[in-house]
Design a protein around this motif. Sequence first.
Motif, PDB file in Angstrom:
ATOM      1  N   ASN A 143       0.707  -1.182  -0.371  1.00 20.76           N
ATOM      2  CA  ASN A 143      -0.244  -0.017   0.348  1.00 20.76           C
ATOM      3  C   ASN A 143       1.098   1.132  -0.096  1.00 20.76           C
ATOM      4  N   ALA A 144       1.991   1.440  -0.615  1.00 20.73           N
ATOM      5  CA  ALA A 144       2.981   1.922   0.059  1.00 20.73           C
ATOM      6  C   ALA A 144       2.557   3.419  -1.378  1.00 20.73           C
ATOM      7  N   LEU A 145       2.583   4.391  -1.611  1.00 24.77           N
ATOM      8  CA  LEU A 145       2.126   5.425  -1.879  1.00 24.77           C
ATOM      9  C   LEU A 145       3.523   6.719  -2.455  1.00 24.77           C
ATOM     10  N   ASP A 146       4.225   6.823  -4.019  1.00 26.84           N
ATOM     11  CA  ASP A 146       4.565   7.810  -4.154  1.00 26.84           C
ATOM     12  C   ASP A 146       6.416   7.136  -4.686  1.00 26.84           C
ATOM     13  N   ALA A 147       6.422   5.916  -4.576  1.00 26.01           N
ATOM     14  CA  ALA A 147       8.198   5.188  -4.745  1.00 26.01           C
ATOM     15  C   ALA A 147       8.667   5.784  -5.015  1.00 26.01           C
ATOM     16  N   LYS A 148      10.010   6.366  -4.891  1.00 27.62           N
ATOM     17  CA  LYS A 148      11.116   7.275  -5.130  1.00 27.62           C
ATOM     18  C   LYS A 148      12.286   6.420  -5.096  1.00 27.62           C
ATOM     19  N   THR A 149      13.104   5.965  -5.923  1.00 27.67           N
ATOM     20  CA  THR A 149      14.266   5.468  -5.792  1.00 27.67           C
ATOM     21  C   THR A 149      14.913   7.319  -5.236  1.00 27.67           C
ATOM     22  N   GLN A 150      16.165   6.872  -4.746  1.00 29.12           N
ATOM     23  CA  GLN A 150      16.768   8.336  -4.176  1.00 29.12           C
ATOM     24  C   GLN A 150      18.290   7.448  -4.330  1.00 29.12           C
ATOM     25  N   ALA A 151      18.902   6.688  -4.668  1.00 31.71           N
ATOM     26  CA  ALA A 151      19.946   5.996  -4.692  1.00 31.71           C
ATOM     27  C   ALA A 151      20.462   4.860  -4.358  1.00 31.71           C
ATOM     28  N   ALA A 152      21.502   4.069  -4.674  1.00 31.19           N
ATOM     29  CA  ALA A 152      22.024   3.086  -4.523  1.00 31.19           C
ATOM     30  C   ALA A 152      23.469   3.499  -3.189  1.00 31.19           C
ATOM     31  N   GLU A 153      22.981   2.532  -2.084  1.00 32.26           N
ATOM     32  CA  GLU A 153      24.143   3.059  -1.373  1.00 32.26           C
ATOM     33  C   GLU A 153      24.861   1.740  -0.762  1.00 32.26           C
ATOM     34  N   LYS A 154      25.697   1.937   0.755  1.00 35.27           N
ATOM     35  CA  LYS A 154      25.465   0.201   1.037  1.00 35.27           C
ATOM     36  C   LYS A 154      25.058   0.845   2.289  1.00 35.27           C
ATOM     37  N   LEU A 155      24.104  -0.587   3.224  1.00 38.01           N
ATOM     38  CA  LEU A 155      23.628   0.001   4.990  1.00 38.01           C
ATOM     39  C   LEU A 155      24.485  -1.955   5.290  1.00 38.01           C
ATOM     40  N   ASP A 156      25.741  -0.875   6.558  1.00 42.49           N
ATOM     41  CA  ASP A 156      25.999  -2.285   7.573  1.00 42.49           C
ATOM     42  C   ASP A 156      26.776  -3.175   6.104  1.00 42.49           C
ATOM     43  N   GLY A 157      27.333  -2.938   5.250  1.00 43.82           N
ATOM     44  CA  GLY A 157      28.424  -3.259   4.531  1.00 43.82           C
ATOM     45  C   GLY A 157      27.038  -4.525   3.569  1.00 43.82           C
ATOM     46  N   VAL A 158      26.136  -3.377   3.262  1.00 44.14           N
ATOM     47  CA  VAL A 158      25.253  -4.543   1.954  1.00 44.14           C
ATOM     48  C   VAL A 158      24.905  -3.542   1.182  1.00 44.14           C
ATOM     49  N   ASP A 159      24.780  -3.995  -0.479  1.00 38.39           N
ATOM     50  CA  ASP A 159      24.120  -3.390  -1.765  1.00 38.39           C
ATOM     51  C   ASP A 159      22.568  -2.709  -1.405  1.00 38.39           C
ATOM     52  N   THR A 160      22.132  -1.496  -0.929  1.00 40.44           N
ATOM     53  CA  THR A 160      21.184  -1.585  -0.928  1.00 40.44           C
ATOM     54  C   THR A 160      20.346  -0.127  -2.121  1.00 40.44           C
ATOM     55  N   TYR A 161      19.103  -0.407  -2.114  1.00 43.81           N
ATOM     56  CA  TYR A 161      18.373   0.827  -3.309  1.00 43.81           C
ATOM     57  C   TYR A 161      17.740   1.470  -1.520  1.00 43.81           C
ATOM     58  N   ARG A 162      17.883   3.017  -1.661  1.00 43.87           N
ATOM     59  CA  ARG A 162      16.830   3.863  -0.737  1.00 43.87           C
ATOM     60  C   ARG A 162      16.338   4.375  -1.528  1.00 43.87           C
ATOM     61  N   VAL A 163      14.824   3.847  -0.905  1.00 39.48           N
ATOM     62  CA  VAL A 163      13.584   4.515  -1.761  1.00 39.48           C
ATOM     63  C   VAL A 163      12.555   4.945  -0.333  1.00 39.48           C
ATOM     64  N   SER A 164      12.557   6.383  -0.856  1.00 39.65           N
ATOM     65  CA  SER A 164      11.045   7.225  -0.254  1.00 39.65           C
ATOM     66  C   SER A 164       9.727   6.351  -0.519  1.00 39.65           C
ATOM     67  N   ALA A 165       8.787   7.305   0.637  1.00 41.91           N
ATOM     68  CA  ALA A 165       7.425   6.542  -0.341  1.00 41.91           C
ATOM     69  C   ALA A 165       6.637   6.790   1.159  1.00 41.91           C
ATOM     70  N   THR A 166       5.525   7.037   0.988  1.00 38.85           N
ATOM     71  CA  THR A 166       4.688   7.737   2.576  1.00 38.85           C
ATOM     72  C   THR A 166       3.976   6.357   2.638  1.00 38.85           C
ATOM     73  N   LEU A 167       4.043   5.697   3.424  1.00 36.83           N
ATOM     74  CA  LEU A 167       3.351   4.950   3.855  1.00 36.83           C
ATOM     75  C   LEU A 167       2.140   4.659   4.682  1.00 36.83           C
ATOM     76  N   SER A 168       1.451   3.857   5.104  1.00 37.65           N
ATOM     77  CA  SER A 168      -0.211   3.963   5.926  1.00 37.65           C
ATOM     78  C   SER A 168      -0.176   4.085   6.816  1.00 37.65           C
ATOM     79  N   GLN A 169      -1.011   4.762   7.973  1.00 34.73           N
ATOM     80  CA  GLN A 169      -0.847   4.777   9.327  1.00 34.73           C
ATOM     81  C   GLN A 169      -1.874   3.720   9.791  1.00 34.73           C
ATOM     82  N   GLN A 170      -2.829   3.264   8.309  1.00 31.86           N
ATOM     83  CA  GLN A 170      -3.711   2.549   9.359  1.00 31.86           C
ATOM     84  C   GLN A 170      -3.002   1.013   9.666  1.00 31.86           C
ATOM     85  N   VAL A 171      -2.157   0.527   8.469  1.00 33.78           N
ATOM     86  CA  VAL A 171      -0.925  -0.261   8.516  1.00 33.78           C
ATOM     87  C   VAL A 171       0.125  -0.730   9.628  1.00 33.78           C
ATOM     88  N   LEU A 172       0.620   0.892   9.800  1.00 37.30           N
ATOM     89  CA  LEU A 172       2.002   1.391  10.544  1.00 37.30           C
ATOM     90  C   LEU A 172       1.687   1.244  11.846  1.00 37.30           C
TER      91      LEU A 172
END
Length: 226
Positions: A143-172
Motif C-alpha cells: 500500500n506504499a504510495l509515491d515510491a521513488k528511488t533515491q540512491a544506491a548505497e551500502k547499509l552495514d556493508g550490504v548493497d541496497t537501494y534507498r527508496v522514499s515512500a508514503t506509508l499508510s498510518q492504518q497499517v503502520l
Amino acid sequence: MSARRILIIAVITAFSLVTACSGGGASDGTTALPNGADLVRKAADATRAVKSAAFSMETEGTPPVPVKKASGRLSGTGDADGTLQIDVMGSLQEINFVLIGETVHFKGVTGGFQQMSRSQLAAIYDPSAILNPEKGVVQLLTNALDAKTQAAEKLDGVDTYRVSATLSQQVLATMVPGLTQSVDAVLWIDKATSRLLKADLPLTGGKVIVAFSDYDVPVQVTAPAK
C-alpha cells in the motif's frame, strides 16, 4: 591556423565533451536506478515468502508512541520472543516477552514470568503482526504510495537501494502503536534479495527506526521455565 593546431583543438574539444557527458551521468546518480514502485513491489513479494526474521525498533527524540524500543525474533507461525521498552506515565519499563500460540509469557526487571493473552499484548505491541502477510510489512509495502528511488548505497556493508515512500498510518499502527498519521518514510531494500532491511519513519517530535536481519534463520520459541 596550422593543421596541427586545428587537430589539437579538435582532440581537446572532443575529450572535454566526453568527460562532461560521463561526469554528468556519474554525479547525477539516478540514471541507472530502478523504478521505486517496482522495488517496493518486489520487496513485498520477497517478504511474503519469509519464514522468520529478527527485528529491532527504536525511537529518536520524543515521537508520540508508547513503545520506545523493541527487539526480538519472529517466526512465520506468529511465535516471537524479545524485549520491549514502554513509556508508562513518563517512566520507562522494560519487559521480556515470549509469545507462543495465544499465550504471552512476560516479566519486568524484577520478579518472575507472568501470563497474558495475545490480544492483551497486541493492545500494547504485537510483534507477530510484522511477518503476517495480511497485516505487517507485506501490506505496508503493498500500500506504499509515491515510491521513488533515491540512491544506491551500502547499509552495514550490504548493497541496497534507498527508496522514499508514503506509508499508510492504518497499517503502520499495527507495528508501531500510537501512530496517528501516514509517514513519508525512507526504506532500504537489499539489492540481492529485495528484502526490506531498514525503515526510517519521521514523526512529530522525532522518528522511529525499524530494522530487520537474520531472514529465514530458524527460530525456535520456547516457553520460559516455571
